[in-house]
Design an enzyme around this catalytic site. Structure first.
Site, PDB file in Angstrom:
ATOM      1  N   HIS A 155      74.750 121.800  95.564  1.00 22.46           N
ATOM      2  CA  HIS A 155      74.020 120.726  96.275  1.00 22.46           C
ATOM      3  C   HIS A 155      73.539 119.659  95.301  1.00 22.46           C
ATOM      4  O   HIS A 155      72.544 118.991  95.560  1.00 22.46           O
ATOM      5  CB  HIS A 155      72.810 121.273  97.042  1.00 22.46           C
ATOM      6  CG  HIS A 155      73.115 122.471  97.896  1.00 22.46           C
ATOM      7  ND1 HIS A 155      73.340 122.397  99.248  1.00 22.46           N
ATOM      8  CD2 HIS A 155      73.252 123.782  97.564  1.00 22.46           C
ATOM      9  CE1 HIS A 155      73.586 123.605  99.721  1.00 22.46           C
ATOM     10  NE2 HIS A 155      73.547 124.467  98.711  1.00 22.46           N
ATOM     11  N   SER A 276      81.050  94.825  80.598  1.00 16.46           N
ATOM     12  CA  SER A 276      80.648  93.915  81.674  1.00 16.46           C
ATOM     13  C   SER A 276      80.709  92.489  81.149  1.00 16.46           C
ATOM     14  O   SER A 276      80.379  92.233  79.988  1.00 16.46           O
ATOM     15  CB  SER A 276      79.219  94.246  82.113  1.00 16.46           C
ATOM     16  OG  SER A 276      78.627  93.113  82.718  1.00 16.46           O
ATOM     17  N   LYS A 282      76.623  97.068  78.622  1.00 11.70           N
ATOM     18  CA  LYS A 282      77.310  97.982  79.534  1.00 11.70           C
ATOM     19  C   LYS A 282      78.550  98.627  78.941  1.00 11.70           C
ATOM     20  O   LYS A 282      79.333  98.012  78.244  1.00 11.70           O
ATOM     21  CB  LYS A 282      77.733  97.235  80.813  1.00 11.70           C
ATOM     22  CG  LYS A 282      76.619  96.920  81.776  1.00 11.70           C
ATOM     23  CD  LYS A 282      75.833  98.119  82.277  1.00 11.70           C
ATOM     24  CE  LYS A 282      76.599  98.963  83.272  1.00 11.70           C
ATOM     25  NZ  LYS A 282      76.824  98.251  84.526  1.00 11.70           N
ATOM     26  N   GLU A 289      86.367 105.576  87.928  1.00 11.00           N
ATOM     27  CA  GLU A 289      86.084 104.988  89.244  1.00 11.00           C
ATOM     28  C   GLU A 289      87.384 104.620  89.958  1.00 11.00           C
ATOM     29  O   GLU A 289      87.518 104.789  91.172  1.00 11.00           O
ATOM     30  CB  GLU A 289      85.208 103.750  89.083  1.00 11.00           C
ATOM     31  CG  GLU A 289      83.832 104.083  88.551  1.00 11.00           C
ATOM     32  CD  GLU A 289      83.101 102.834  88.102  1.00 11.00           C
ATOM     33  OE1 GLU A 289      82.210 102.381  88.828  1.00 11.00           O
ATOM     34  OE2 GLU A 289      83.424 102.296  87.033  1.00 11.00           O
TER      35      GLU A 289
END
Ligand code: ARG
Length: 456
Positions: A155, A276, A282, A289
């Protein structure tokens, strides 16, 4: 040139022609189409349809066409409706009227199904190699992880301590099943439709077994209607690809989480991270992704083909022309992510201190219950007493390992000084020494098993 038109007096509307044409997609099966034709020429020669000279001329012409495709010299014409038409048109240019005998007894319906299956049989090994590479990277990471401990989650809540190696290998097994599915699918792909004609079979004595053998098929189809319309293998292929993409997506998602500052369990190498354009600090996990994103695309491709197949009347329907684009797209997507994932995984640096630091002693509450069970308490009661310990520690705002013995004994006199041994994560891990369990010994056996599985 079209392969039809005798009964027509008007030429096909331009836009309708463009809609009907499938060359942009099916030219990917050029080599398979020529190979199928070479085998077909042999088969109808043996059946007495072609003279020796015609057979020799067709074979020679097809060899030339094959070479033109292999060397990238084949020139398509705007009039080529599909790959089958293009090959036959070129063959006619090379050998003349004898080219017109090649299609005897054959239809594009059994031809395209044959090409498609051949293409898939030749592509599955590429996928298997790509899976193998990724599985090897997972095993390497598992070996590298040694005795590194981390929180195991259910969970997405801290549950019980595990070894990092155990976590890496959990992804190996999912991919192992994908590999098995691909291998198993091969036997359903390796069934020859050629010889089924448009729908009813060939009107002469054709040795389909020999034809199958010459093209490398394990079997021949047993019902011509089914053979020209069966695309189960394509749907199954898309399912196998989608399931694998779902597995890769789950792995990718966890890596995305584990590289956040909040977790800090993993650091990506620069070679597999992106920056970025606005925020100089970043370091983004785009590769993971995109892997996660592609899973959505693949599921869409599977769903699309299933919807196309639903409700088609027997036998061939032109809807079936929609079968190849999703299969090619799924293949390209998977072959684009598998090697990158392998490279990216191999260069991930684990942060053992961060992982160890994320294990708090409440994660050993189950061990506390097991401790009481070892001293004779029934598990249900032990579970409840361990729960009370967790609550008491919470109220006192101390960790389980810092709570004084008197506080334990106030909950149950069964607790003794040795209770604190329950809070060593590696001890907790090593107690779970079942096959497939968390212990170092089990995980070492698992690594050996994974290596063996991966070598077959
Ligand atoms: N381009 C077609 C396909 O991919 C080939 C079969 C065409 N058959 C026909 N009867 N028009 O399905």
């Amino acid at each position: 040139m079209t392969l039809w038109g005798g009964r027509f007096t008007q030429k096909l509307d331009d836009l309708a022609w463009a809609l009907n044409a499938s060359l942009p997609v099916d030219q990917r099966m050029a080599i398979q189409d020529v190979d199928g034709s070479l085998a077909w020429a042999d088969a109808i020669h043996k059946a007495g349809i072609l003279s020796d000279e015609e057979h020799a001329s067709l074979s020679l012409g097809l060899d030339t066409v094959r070479k033109e495709f292999a060397s990238g010299q084949f020139i398509f014409q705007p009039s080529d409706e599909d790959i089958h038409t293009a090959v036959e048109r070129r063959l006619g240019e090379l050998i003349g009227a004898a080219a017109g005998k090649l299609h005897t007894g054959r239809s594009r319906n059994d031809q395209v199904a044959t090409d498609f299956r051949l293409w898939m049989l030749q592509t599955i090994p590429d996928l298997l190699s790509a899976f193998h590479l990724l599985q090897t990277a997972l095993v390497e990471q598992a070996e590298l992880a040694g005795e590194t401990v981390m929180p195991g989650y259910t969970h997405l809540q801290r549950a019980q301590p595990i070894l990092l190696a155990h976590w890496w290998l959990s992804h190996f097994w999912a991919l192992r099943r994908d590999v098995e599915r691909l291998q198993d699918l091969t036997k359903r792909v390796s069934v020859l439709p050629l010889g089924s004609g448009a729908l009813a079979g060939a009107p002469f004595a054709l040795d389909r077994d020999a034809l199958a053998k010459s093209l490398g098929f394990a079997d021949v189809s047993q019902n011509s209607l089914d053979a020209v319309s069966d695309r189960d293998f394509a749907a199954e292929y898309l399912f196998v690809c989608s399931m694998a993409a779902v597995h890769l997506s789950k792995l990718a998602e966890q890596i995305v989480l584990f590289t956040t500052a909040e977790f800090g369990f993993f650091e990506l190498s620069d070679a597999f991270s992106t920056g970025s354009s606005l925020m100089p600090q970043k370091k983004n996990p785009d590769v993971f992704e995109l892997t996660r994103g592609k899973a959505g695309t693949l599921i869409g491709l599977l769903t699309g083909l299933m919807s196309t197949l639903k409700g088609l009347p027997s036998a061939y329907d032109k809807d079936l022309q929609e079968d190849k684009a999703p299969v090619f797209a799924a293949t390209d997507a998977l072959l684009s992510i598998l090697p990158v994932m392998a490279g990216a995984l191999r260069t991930i640096a684990a942060k053992p201190e961060r992982m160890r630091g994320a294990i708090d002693s409440t994660m050993m509450a189950t061990d506390l219950a097991d401790y009481l069970v070892a001293k004779g308490a029934p598990f249900r009661e032990a579970h409840s007493l361990a729960g009370k310990v967790v609550r008491a520690a919470g109220e006192k705002n101390v960790s389980l390992e810092k709570m004084p013995l008197e506080a334990y004994q106030a909950i149950s006199p069964v607790f003794e000084a040795d209770v604190y041994q329950a809070f060593d994560p590696l001890e907790s891990i090593n107690k779970r020494n079942t096959v497939g369990g968390a212990s170092l010994q089990s995980v070492r056996m698992q690594i050996a098993e994974c290596k063996m599985q991966n070598s077959r």
